[in-house]
Design a protein around this motif. Structure first.
Motif, PDB file in Angstrom:
ATOM      1  N   ILE A  56       0.843  -1.184   0.000  1.00 29.36           N
ATOM      2  CA  ILE A  56       0.000   0.000   0.000  1.00 29.36           C
ATOM      3  C   ILE A  56       0.882   1.238   0.000  1.00 29.36           C
ATOM      4  O   ILE A  56       1.747   1.398   0.856  1.00 29.36           O
ATOM      5  CB  ILE A  56      -0.912   0.001   1.243  1.00 29.36           C
ATOM      6  CG1 ILE A  56      -1.812  -1.245   1.234  1.00 29.36           C
ATOM      7  CG2 ILE A  56      -1.740   1.277   1.305  1.00 29.36           C
ATOM      8  CD1 ILE A  56      -2.571  -1.464   2.509  1.00 29.36           C
ATOM      9  N   LYS A  57       0.667   2.098  -0.966  1.00 31.77           N
ATOM     10  CA  LYS A  57       1.424   3.339  -1.089  1.00 31.77           C
ATOM     11  C   LYS A  57       0.905   4.357  -0.085  1.00 31.77           C
ATOM     12  O   LYS A  57      -0.292   4.495   0.107  1.00 31.77           O
ATOM     13  CB  LYS A  57       1.294   3.874  -2.517  1.00 31.77           C
ATOM     14  CG  LYS A  57       2.176   5.042  -2.824  1.00 31.77           C
ATOM     15  CD  LYS A  57       3.590   4.617  -3.050  1.00 31.77           C
ATOM     16  CE  LYS A  57       4.435   5.812  -3.461  1.00 31.77           C
ATOM     17  NZ  LYS A  57       5.801   5.693  -3.070  1.00 31.77           N
ATOM     18  N   ALA A  86     -10.751  -2.392   3.987  1.00 30.64           N
ATOM     19  CA  ALA A  86     -10.849  -2.159   5.434  1.00 30.64           C
ATOM     20  C   ALA A  86      -9.480  -1.832   6.027  1.00 30.64           C
ATOM     21  O   ALA A  86      -9.376  -0.993   6.932  1.00 30.64           O
ATOM     22  CB  ALA A  86     -11.443  -3.392   6.119  1.00 30.64           C
ATOM     23  N   ILE A  87      -8.438  -2.456   5.522  1.00 29.24           N
ATOM     24  CA  ILE A  87      -7.080  -2.171   6.000  1.00 29.24           C
ATOM     25  C   ILE A  87      -6.684  -0.747   5.623  1.00 29.24           C
ATOM     26  O   ILE A  87      -6.144  -0.004   6.436  1.00 29.24           O
ATOM     27  CB  ILE A  87      -6.079  -3.201   5.451  1.00 29.24           C
ATOM     28  CG1 ILE A  87      -6.383  -4.578   6.041  1.00 29.24           C
ATOM     29  CG2 ILE A  87      -4.647  -2.776   5.747  1.00 29.24           C
ATOM     30  CD1 ILE A  87      -5.621  -5.707   5.393  1.00 29.24           C
ATOM     31  N   LYS A  88      -6.983  -0.352   4.395  1.00 31.18           N
ATOM     32  CA  LYS A  88      -6.674   1.013   3.952  1.00 31.18           C
ATOM     33  C   LYS A  88      -7.412   2.045   4.806  1.00 31.18           C
ATOM     34  O   LYS A  88      -6.841   3.069   5.181  1.00 31.18           O
ATOM     35  CB  LYS A  88      -7.041   1.188   2.478  1.00 31.18           C
ATOM     36  CG  LYS A  88      -6.136   0.429   1.527  1.00 31.18           C
ATOM     37  CD  LYS A  88      -6.603   0.595   0.099  1.00 31.18           C
ATOM     38  CE  LYS A  88      -5.774  -0.200  -0.867  1.00 31.18           C
ATOM     39  NZ  LYS A  88      -6.236  -0.026  -2.257  1.00 31.18           N
ATOM     40  N   GLU A  89      -8.654   1.763   5.141  1.00 29.60           N
ATOM     41  CA  GLU A  89      -9.417   2.678   5.988  1.00 29.60           C
ATOM     42  C   GLU A  89      -8.821   2.732   7.389  1.00 29.60           C
ATOM     43  O   GLU A  89      -8.785   3.790   8.015  1.00 29.60           O
ATOM     44  CB  GLU A  89     -10.881   2.263   6.017  1.00 29.60           C
ATOM     45  CG  GLU A  89     -11.586   2.521   4.700  1.00 29.60           C
ATOM     46  CD  GLU A  89     -12.974   1.928   4.606  1.00 29.60           C
ATOM     47  OE1 GLU A  89     -13.477   1.380   5.611  1.00 29.60           O
ATOM     48  OE2 GLU A  89     -13.560   1.999   3.514  1.00 29.60           O
ATOM     49  N   GLY A  90      -8.335   1.598   7.889  1.00 31.72           N
ATOM     50  CA  GLY A  90      -7.678   1.577   9.193  1.00 31.72           C
ATOM     51  C   GLY A  90      -6.408   2.407   9.201  1.00 31.72           C
ATOM     52  O   GLY A  90      -6.137   3.144  10.153  1.00 31.72           O
ATOM     53  N   ILE A  91      -5.632   2.321   8.132  1.00 27.28           N
ATOM     54  CA  ILE A  91      -4.406   3.115   8.017  1.00 27.28           C
ATOM     55  C   ILE A  91      -4.755   4.605   7.936  1.00 27.28           C
ATOM     56  O   ILE A  91      -4.090   5.441   8.546  1.00 27.28           O
ATOM     57  CB  ILE A  91      -3.575   2.664   6.794  1.00 27.28           C
ATOM     58  CG1 ILE A  91      -3.014   1.255   7.034  1.00 27.28           C
ATOM     59  CG2 ILE A  91      -2.444   3.651   6.497  1.00 27.28           C
ATOM     60  CD1 ILE A  91      -2.370   0.616   5.814  1.00 27.28           C
ATOM     61  N   SER A  92      -5.817   4.930   7.221  1.00 28.89           N
ATOM     62  CA  SER A  92      -6.210   6.348   7.097  1.00 28.89           C
ATOM     63  C   SER A  92      -6.610   6.924   8.449  1.00 28.89           C
ATOM     64  O   SER A  92      -6.386   8.099   8.717  1.00 28.89           O
ATOM     65  CB  SER A  92      -7.341   6.509   6.085  1.00 28.89           C
ATOM     66  OG  SER A  92      -8.572   6.061   6.612  1.00 28.89           O
ATOM     67  N   LYS A  93      -7.169   6.098   9.328  1.00 27.31           N
ATOM     68  CA  LYS A  93      -7.546   6.559  10.670  1.00 27.31           C
ATOM     69  C   LYS A  93      -6.319   6.803  11.546  1.00 27.31           C
ATOM     70  O   LYS A  93      -6.409   7.490  12.555  1.00 27.31           O
ATOM     71  CB  LYS A  93      -8.476   5.548  11.329  1.00 27.31           C
ATOM     72  CG  LYS A  93      -9.843   5.510  10.690  1.00 27.31           C
ATOM     73  CD  LYS A  93     -10.719   4.449  11.310  1.00 27.31           C
ATOM     74  CE  LYS A  93     -12.052   4.393  10.583  1.00 27.31           C
ATOM     75  NZ  LYS A  93     -12.892   3.297  11.093  1.00 27.31           N
ATOM     76  N   LYS A 114      -7.642   8.638   1.577  1.00 26.44           N
ATOM     77  CA  LYS A 114      -6.924   9.745   2.223  1.00 26.44           C
ATOM     78  C   LYS A 114      -7.014   9.645   3.738  1.00 26.44           C
ATOM     79  O   LYS A 114      -7.984   9.136   4.289  1.00 26.44           O
ATOM     80  CB  LYS A 114      -7.490  11.095   1.763  1.00 26.44           C
ATOM     81  CG  LYS A 114      -7.347  11.321   0.271  1.00 26.44           C
ATOM     82  CD  LYS A 114      -5.892  11.316  -0.130  1.00 26.44           C
ATOM     83  CE  LYS A 114      -5.722  11.504  -1.625  1.00 26.44           C
ATOM     84  NZ  LYS A 114      -4.363  11.225  -2.059  1.00 26.44           N
ATOM     85  N   ALA A 115      -6.004  10.155   4.409  1.00 23.63           N
ATOM     86  CA  ALA A 115      -5.956  10.162   5.874  1.00 23.63           C
ATOM     87  C   ALA A 115      -7.126  10.954   6.432  1.00 23.63           C
ATOM     88  O   ALA A 115      -7.514  11.978   5.880  1.00 23.63           O
ATOM     89  CB  ALA A 115      -4.641  10.766   6.335  1.00 23.63           C
TER      90      ALA A 115
END
Length: 118
Positions: A31-32, A85-92, A101-102
């Motif tokens: 994930i970038k 879901a992982i990308k959303e967790g990282i954004s949080k 986006k964060a």
């Protein structure tokens, strides 16, 4: 009759076994992200956040942060979560994750040197 039932059960078992092998439970994704400082991995706030919070994202088993390439390599259980879901967790946590986006709350929790400058 017994032979027919036995053959049916045998075929059912073999086909079920074949299909279950096709779905891998352990997945790897790169994930970038964008890091806004040169020490996020070692930062008192962000580095600790990576060590504790990344593994709290449901299904994430392990991760690696490459500061130079600005990528997370995430190893996860596909039966428990999905990549979105992982990308959303990282954004949080305050970091972009590919197209996700964060969040403002996540960015606010970062040290000043690690915050996005928009």
């Amino acid at each position: 009759m017994k032979k027919t039932i036995f053959n049916f059960l045998l075929v059912l078992f073999l086909s079920n076994n074949t299909f279950s092998q096709k779905l891998k439970t352990n997945q790897k994704a790169v994930i970038k992200t964008t890091l806004n400082c040169d020490h996020c991995n070692e930062c008192e706030t962000c580095g600790l956040k990576f060590k504790t919070e990344m593994l709290k994202i449901k299904g994430v088993k392990m991760y690696e942060l490459d500061d130079n390439a600005m990528t997370f390599t995430v190893y996860y259980n596909a039966k428990k979560t999905n990549l979105q879901a992982i990308k959303e967790g990282i954004s949080k946590l305050g970091y972009d994750a590919d197209e996700v986006k964060a969040t403002l709350e996540g960015i606010a929790s970062l040290d000043e040197c690690c915050k996005k400058l928009d």
